[in-house]
Write an enzyme that holds these catalytic residues in place. Structure first.
Site, PDB file in Angstrom:
ATOM      1  N   ASN A 135      11.416   0.436   0.936  1.00 45.67           N
ATOM      2  CA  ASN A 135      10.360   1.400   1.372  1.00 45.67           C
ATOM      3  C   ASN A 135       9.765   0.995   2.534  1.00 45.67           C
ATOM      4  O   ASN A 135       9.202   1.933   3.235  1.00 45.67           O
ATOM      5  CB  ASN A 135       9.359   1.440  -0.023  1.00 45.67           C
ATOM      6  N   THR A 172      -0.856   8.909   3.539  1.00 45.25           N
ATOM      7  CA  THR A 172      -0.993   7.615   3.322  1.00 45.25           C
ATOM      8  C   THR A 172      -1.492   7.092   4.785  1.00 45.25           C
ATOM      9  O   THR A 172      -1.841   7.917   5.624  1.00 45.25           O
ATOM     10  CB  THR A 172       0.476   6.952   2.976  1.00 45.25           C
ATOM     11  N   TYR A 201      12.154   8.573  15.256  1.00 45.22           N
ATOM     12  CA  TYR A 201      11.771   8.267  13.924  1.00 45.22           C
ATOM     13  C   TYR A 201      12.947   8.983  12.958  1.00 45.22           C
ATOM     14  O   TYR A 201      13.560   8.501  12.250  1.00 45.22           O
ATOM     15  CB  TYR A 201      10.206   8.672  13.588  1.00 45.22           C
ATOM     16  N   VAL A 239      10.984  -7.504   6.705  1.00 41.48           N
ATOM     17  CA  VAL A 239      12.414  -6.937   6.368  1.00 41.48           C
ATOM     18  C   VAL A 239      13.080  -7.096   7.726  1.00 41.48           C
ATOM     19  O   VAL A 239      14.583  -7.042   7.375  1.00 41.48           O
ATOM     20  CB  VAL A 239      12.046  -5.375   5.951  1.00 41.48           C
ATOM     21  N   ASP A 282       5.842  -7.551   1.350  1.00 39.13           N
ATOM     22  CA  ASP A 282       5.365  -6.922   2.553  1.00 39.13           C
ATOM     23  C   ASP A 282       4.867  -8.076   3.594  1.00 39.13           C
ATOM     24  O   ASP A 282       4.763  -9.183   3.548  1.00 39.13           O
ATOM     25  CB  ASP A 282       3.934  -6.002   2.285  1.00 39.13           C
ATOM     26  N   LYS A 298      15.419   7.827  10.139  1.00 39.21           N
ATOM     27  CA  LYS A 298      15.663   8.291   9.004  1.00 39.21           C
ATOM     28  C   LYS A 298      16.938   9.121   8.558  1.00 39.21           C
ATOM     29  O   LYS A 298      17.462   9.085   7.564  1.00 39.21           O
ATOM     30  CB  LYS A 298      14.576   9.033   8.579  1.00 39.21           C
ATOM     31  N   ARG A 304       0.822  -1.277  -0.107  1.00 36.02           N
ATOM     32  CA  ARG A 304      -0.096  -0.050   0.014  1.00 36.02           C
ATOM     33  C   ARG A 304       0.929   1.030  -0.079  1.00 36.02           C
ATOM     34  O   ARG A 304       2.063   1.103  -0.035  1.00 36.02           O
ATOM     35  CB  ARG A 304      -0.862   0.162   1.127  1.00 36.02           C
TER      36      ARG A 304
END
Ligand SMILES: NC(=O)c1ccc[n+]([C@@H]2O[C@H](COP(=O)([O-])OP(=O)(O)OC[C@H]3O[C@@H](n4cnc5c(N)ncnc54)[C@H](O)[C@@H]3O)[C@@H](O)[C@H]2O)c1
Length: 267
Positions: A90, A197, A160, A64, A37, A164, A16
């Site tokens: 991703n 999203t 987070y 993952v 996924d 990143k 998604r």
């Protein structure tokens, strides 16, 4: 421009959201796409939709955080499509809590998916990307999903942001390492602003909570106001950037970060 004819791409977390939109766009510009996924039903549905639209797609169950899961996913992809030219790291998760509020379990999950997942994906894809890189003029490509939160600090999501930021510099470092070793693999990151999203929605909920309200509409409006273009991003905005980085049009780009953030980090 931005064609992927004849290329095989693997995208983690593409059931998604940004990954799903990218898989669709990649298939529409000529790539064969493999989607990995943990959301099996949603992932199969995305692959079916791509095939119904005339593309070639397969779904493989992938966590993952697990090395064996990655080797299985790579095996299934190469068996079906014969090679691998593009990896899109991703898959990601979000935690919008402060240093004092977050639990160690939440932190460990964040690290496992957002950092370990990227390292394991890169390692698992490497032999295949090396092989296809040697056989193509402009080499093979990795695109890592970082974030604006990997470029500037975030008041509300420091952990987070840490993950990143790690992806941002892992991208540059692997680009240099692979260059030094003579592999023809370009590695670039993409840095989205806030994208509408499931994860985008989750950021509004968690930020509202962190501010002691339940007013997600208010945090949504605050997020929107931080984007000078006057709107939030949509998954297709990011998919277009990923397709460009994966394509031979980006042949002279490696170790770079493409910022697609509606002006968020310009101020
Ligand atoms: N939405 C945003 O505002 C935004 C902004 C910047 C960066 N990003 C990054 O973009 C990427 C995609 O985010 P999105 O907005 O599409 O989110 P999303 O939640 O819609 O999609 C993330 C996908 O990753 C999958 N995933 C999670 N854990 C996994 C695991 N262990 N193994 C395999 N798959 C797993 C999920 O099932 C989901 O399909 C993420 O890396 C995210 O951090 C998102």
């Amino acid at each position: 421009m931005n064609r992927l004819d004849g290329k095989v791409a693997f995208l983690s977390g593409a059931a998604r959201g940004i990954g799903g939109a990218t898989a669709r766009l990649m298939a529409s510009v000529g790539a064969k796409v493999a989607i990995g996924d943990v959301l099996d039903e949603r992932g199969k549905q995305t692959a079916r939709e791509i095939e119904s639209a005339g593309g070639q797609a397969l779904y493989v169950s992938l966590d993952v955080t697990q090395e064996t899961s990655w080797s299985n996913a790579m095996g299934v992809t190469v068996k079906r499509f014969g090679k691998l030219d593009v990896l899109v790291n991703n898959a990601g998760v979000f935690v919008g809590k402060g240093v004092e509020e977050v639990s160690i379990d939440e932190w460990n999950k964040l690290v496992a998916v957002n950092l370990t997942g990227v390292v394991l994906g890169t390692r698992a894809a490497l032999p295949h990307l090396k092989a296809s890189g040697q056989n193509s003029q402009h080499g093979s490509a990795i695109v890592n999903l970082a974030s604006v939160a990997g470029l500037v600090g975030s008041q509300l999501d420091p952990l987070y942001s840490l993950t990143k930021g790690g992806v941002t510099l892992f991208t540059k470092s692997t680009a240099l390492e692979f260059g030094r070793k003579g592999y023809k693999i370009r590695v670039n990151s993409i840095h989205p602003g806030v994208i509408d999203t499931d994860m985008g929605q989750q950021t509004f909920v968690m930020r509202a909570r962190a501010l002691g309200t339940n007013d997600t509409e208010a945090t949504r409006k605050t997020s929107m106001a931080m984007h000078p273009v006057g709107r939030l991003g949509v998954a297709d905005d990011i998919a277009k950037g990923i397709v460009f980085l994966a394509s031979d049009d980006a042949a002279f780009m490696t170790g770079a970060g493409l910022v697609v953030d509606g002006g968020y980090t310009a101020q």
